[in-house]
Design a protein around this motif. Sequence first.
Motif, short mmCIF file in Angstrom:
data_model
loop_
_atom_site.label_atom_id
_atom_site.label_comp_id
_atom_site.label_asym_id
_atom_site.label_seq_id
_atom_site.Cartn_x
_atom_site.Cartn_y
_atom_site.Cartn_z
N LEU A 158 0.85 -1.20 0.00
CA LEU A 158 0.00 0.00 0.00
C LEU A 158 0.89 1.25 0.00
N ASP A 159 0.42 2.30 -0.69
CA ASP A 159 1.21 3.54 -0.69
C ASP A 159 1.05 4.24 0.67
N PRO A 160 1.99 5.13 1.03
CA PRO A 160 1.98 5.72 2.39
C PRO A 160 0.67 6.38 2.79
N GLU A 161 0.02 7.03 1.82
CA GLU A 161 -1.23 7.74 2.14
C GLU A 161 -2.34 6.75 2.52
N VAL A 162 -2.48 5.72 1.70
CA VAL A 162 -3.51 4.69 1.96
C VAL A 162 -3.18 3.95 3.26
N ARG A 163 -1.89 3.73 3.47
CA ARG A 163 -1.45 3.05 4.68
C ARG A 163 -1.92 3.82 5.92
N LYS A 164 -1.76 5.12 5.87
CA LYS A 164 -2.18 5.94 7.01
C LYS A 164 -3.69 5.85 7.21
N THR A 165 -4.42 5.89 6.10
CA THR A 165 -5.90 5.77 6.18
C THR A 165 -6.26 4.42 6.80
N ALA A 166 -5.60 3.36 6.31
CA ALA A 166 -5.90 2.02 6.80
C ALA A 166 -5.56 1.91 8.29
N GLU A 167 -4.44 2.49 8.67
CA GLU A 167 -4.03 2.45 10.09
C GLU A 167 -5.08 3.15 10.96
N LYS A 168 -5.55 4.29 10.45
CA LYS A 168 -6.57 5.05 11.19
C LYS A 168 -7.85 4.21 11.35
N ILE A 169 -8.22 3.51 10.28
CA ILE A 169 -9.42 2.66 10.34
C ILE A 169 -9.23 1.55 11.37
N LEU A 170 -8.05 0.94 11.37
CA LEU A 170 -7.81 -0.16 12.31
C LEU A 170 -7.88 0.33 13.76
N VAL A 171 -7.31 1.51 13.99
CA VAL A 171 -7.37 2.06 15.36
C VAL A 171 -8.83 2.33 15.75
N GLU A 172 -9.62 2.83 14.80
CA GLU A 172 -11.05 3.06 15.05
C GLU A 172 -11.78 1.75 15.35
N GLN A 173 -11.43 0.71 14.56
CA GLN A 173 -12.07 -0.60 14.75
C GLN A 173 -11.77 -1.16 16.15
N ALA A 174 -10.52 -0.98 16.57
CA ALA A 174 -10.15 -1.43 17.92
C ALA A 174 -10.91 -0.61 18.95
N GLY A 175 -11.09 0.68 18.65
CA GLY A 175 -11.84 1.56 19.55
C GLY A 175 -13.28 1.10 19.71
N GLN A 176 -13.79 0.43 18.68
CA GLN A 176 -15.17 -0.11 18.75
C GLN A 176 -15.21 -1.46 19.45
N GLY A 177 -14.08 -1.92 19.94
CA GLY A 177 -14.07 -3.16 20.72
C GLY A 177 -13.55 -4.38 19.98
N ARG A 178 -13.10 -4.20 18.72
CA ARG A 178 -12.61 -5.38 17.98
C ARG A 178 -11.19 -5.73 18.43
N ALA A 179 -10.91 -7.02 18.43
CA ALA A 179 -9.56 -7.48 18.72
C ALA A 179 -8.88 -7.68 17.38
N ILE A 180 -7.69 -7.12 17.23
CA ILE A 180 -7.00 -7.20 15.93
C ILE A 180 -5.62 -7.83 16.12
N LEU A 181 -5.39 -8.88 15.34
CA LEU A 181 -4.07 -9.52 15.32
C LEU A 181 -3.54 -9.36 13.91
N MET A 182 -2.45 -8.63 13.77
CA MET A 182 -1.92 -8.39 12.42
C MET A 182 -0.42 -8.62 12.37
N SER A 183 0.01 -9.25 11.28
CA SER A 183 1.45 -9.41 11.09
C SER A 183 1.92 -8.30 10.17
N SER A 184 3.16 -7.90 10.32
CA SER A 184 3.68 -6.86 9.45
C SER A 184 5.20 -6.78 9.54
N HIS A 185 5.78 -6.31 8.43
CA HIS A 185 7.22 -6.01 8.44
C HIS A 185 7.42 -4.51 8.61
#
Lengths: 294, 257
Positions: A158-185
């Motif tokens: 993903l390009d840096p801009e989309v990556r930031k958007t995706a990261e923001k979404i994931l943080v929001e999802q966790a804020g809604q109570g979801r448990a997130i397990l993600m692998s990454s380099h």
Amino acid sequence: MIRIENISKSYDGVAALREVSFDVGKGEILGLVGPNGSGKTTLLKTLVGVVRPDSGRAWIAGVDSTEDALEARLHVGYSPGDPALYDSLSVLEILEFAIGFHPQASLSLGKQFLDLFGVPLEKRAGKLSHGMKRKLLLSQALASQAPVLILDEPMEGLDPEVRKTAEKILVEQAGQGRAILMSSHDLAGLERTCHRVAFLREGRLLDVGKLEHFLERASRVLHIRFRESVESARLPVGKEWTWKGDGLSWSLHTTGNLEAALACLKGLPIASCRDASGGLEEVFDALYGEEKTL
Amino acid sequence: MLWRQTLKENILLAGGYFLLLTLTTTLGIWFWPDLRGAIEEWAGIASFFPIEGLKEVMLRIQEEGYWAYFAVQQFFRGGGVFGVAAAGLLGSGLIAREADNRTAEFLLSRPVSRTRILLTRWGVGVVALSLPLLLAAGVGAACSPLVDESIPLWAALAGAVHTSLFVVAVFSTTVWLSARSTHALQAAILVLGFMLLQFALYLIKVLWHFSAYNLVDLDVMLPLARGVYPWKESAALLVWIGVFVAWAVKDFKKRDF
């Protein structure tokens, strides 16, 4: 929400996972880190039943996924590490197919995410770029509205801009109570999103803990620029402090806490001060160097 | 969803199979008056070939007439040759293609059981292989009066049902191999090679009893014209299908991707 207990798996006698145990709580994002071949993908595949563990157990939303993988998968939005899709289907058809088995999934939500990421609904999956496929896989996992998200390298490609958007979404999802397990380099990305981090090496869990806990292990460096030339004799001396540089530009290296370091700078003619402390990358290098095993 | 995706992936193959069957049926019927007028000459030509099976076929056509010819065209060639080829090509990719194309992780991480995935895909394959045989048999029965012949629609359809069972049995064997293979081509080569061997056995008089083609040959099909359905052979094919589908499910369920 996710509990992993002594999961082991080997292929043709070669251990891919060795008694891995950790958990991920509600509203928590846990980043799974490790070099290629460390067992990240095997572990994530094991959780959703694509791979059967040799021993150990895992629970997803209270369901033993090693006993009843089908029931466990109902609670998981999963994005595979390999962005391979059915080339003859359109983006919309893949979204419908992917979320069609989740009773709580929302097609309109999936379309919203695809729109946000700029993925055209009518385009054939075979014509999508690598990054577009990643966005589609992430969108379908989010649209599943499952309480647990398991994402294998969701930001890769993903390009840096989309990556930031995706990261923001994931943080929001966790804020809604979801448990997130993600692998990454992408360690910098994990620093921005994760609450906890788990390090794997050769199928072993090296360490798992809060992000702050790891960041505290990293070196603390402040780059300071003075308004006028400063001699070393004028700089404060401390057991945990080391100064490097000369004249207008100096770096303060400390193994102690930053608060004390900042306090010692009082009275000096500071023009600018920049935090250049090490992050997860430095922790990663240190961990994989010492091979500390839990 | 699963059936739609499977159908979409295989629609070209199924469509091509139907067109081939219908085209060859129509051409076969169109050629019948020429053969009927010179049946003894054709039988004479066939006798020069050292293939007992071919001589036997010509003899039966001489004795039984149009129905024997129709059965050879429609069931032995249509099902036993084209049907087997289509079954091999369609069945080989059913599961192994997921490994080939690396889509297995995406599919198997959905909340759907492996049994349902396999049986749904198998079901779509059964329809894609059987429906063209039934339709082509219907077309054949409908076109027969054009060459001053007639065959009962019931017999044509019953023959197509029995031939479909044979094709589905080959398909089920391929699906089992596909559930164990990492490459679709591997499964296709294995099953088509096996069926080629079966066909070769059928052509050798002393060995033809050991060939699976005995289940769909003229001995089985000719009594259909007199209203005698080959229940015994159909039951054997159903057992064959059941065994291989059960094995395919069992192996697919315990496989890692």
